[in-house]
Design an enzyme around this catalytic site. Sequence first.
Site, short mmCIF file in Angstrom:
data_model
loop_
_atom_site.label_atom_id
_atom_site.label_comp_id
_atom_site.label_asym_id
_atom_site.label_seq_id
_atom_site.Cartn_x
_atom_site.Cartn_y
_atom_site.Cartn_z
N HIS A 81 0.84 -1.20 0.00
CA HIS A 81 0.00 0.00 0.00
C HIS A 81 0.87 1.25 0.00
O HIS A 81 1.89 1.31 0.70
CB HIS A 81 -0.90 -0.01 1.25
CG HIS A 81 -1.88 1.11 1.32
ND1 HIS A 81 -2.68 1.48 0.27
CD2 HIS A 81 -2.20 1.96 2.34
CE1 HIS A 81 -3.46 2.49 0.63
NE2 HIS A 81 -3.17 2.80 1.89
N ASP A 137 -4.00 8.86 3.67
CA ASP A 137 -4.11 7.42 3.39
C ASP A 137 -5.46 7.15 2.74
O ASP A 137 -6.50 7.33 3.36
CB ASP A 137 -3.96 6.64 4.69
CG ASP A 137 -4.01 5.14 4.49
OD1 ASP A 137 -4.30 4.68 3.38
OD2 ASP A 137 -3.76 4.41 5.48
N CYS A 156 -3.98 3.14 -4.94
CA CYS A 156 -3.35 3.89 -3.85
C CYS A 156 -2.20 4.77 -4.34
O CYS A 156 -2.00 5.88 -3.82
CB CYS A 156 -2.86 2.94 -2.75
SG CYS A 156 -1.79 1.60 -3.32
#
Length: 233
Positions: free
Chosen positions: A119, A136, A188
């Site tokens: 991630h 995030d 991401c």
Amino acid sequence: MDDAQVDIILKKRGVVSKYAREQVNDTDLSRLQPGQWLNDEIINFYGALLLGRSDESKENPPKQKVNGSQVLNIYYFSTFFWPKLKEGYEKGRLAKWTKKVDIFSKDVVLIPVNHSNAHWTSAAINFRKKRIESYDSMGTRRDGVFKACALRAYLDAEHRNKKKTPFDFTGWVDHSIDEPQQENGYDCGVFTCQFLQGLSRGDDAIRFTQRDMPALRRRMIWEIAHAKLRDDP
């Protein structure tokens, strides 16, 4: 933006673009096709473009506006900084990373963070607002930025090394927001690049969501191929 241009770019083979110390080839650029996870080369190339725009703005500030926002004086650490940071200031030999730059003179320092090759998130040291920031797109990995206190320890060690005094954390806070969330397992990196883009211009309003990802991927293909960030919305 001309979609036909993007299609032509995607047909190129070999090295597609170079900027500063970064370069991407067709395999790297293909990571910006739908459903692909971004690699270090794409994120670092994009970070170099952000840094280059910031450096140019110091020479020509009136022309360096992005969607009405002023481009900030930034520094960008590559994706390889965070793993070294986790080793510690001395063991990671972090003093060498800033031999030619004074990070304390910057508005904000941008840091892409790779969490266990699973991630991407964004971190920032915001000197203007006295904040350690974490963004995030899954909202799950902030503890890795905040609880480890890695960035605070880095700031103190760097200040002691370069300024010979402890860093004054008076008024400093950890900061995060309810940022837009990704709805899959692969966007991401694009979210991370766009968070860094917004931070580089001091933009507190996040102007994108999951639905913008396909267009933003194509926009990034154009920007990287031309080694130039677009100023249009």
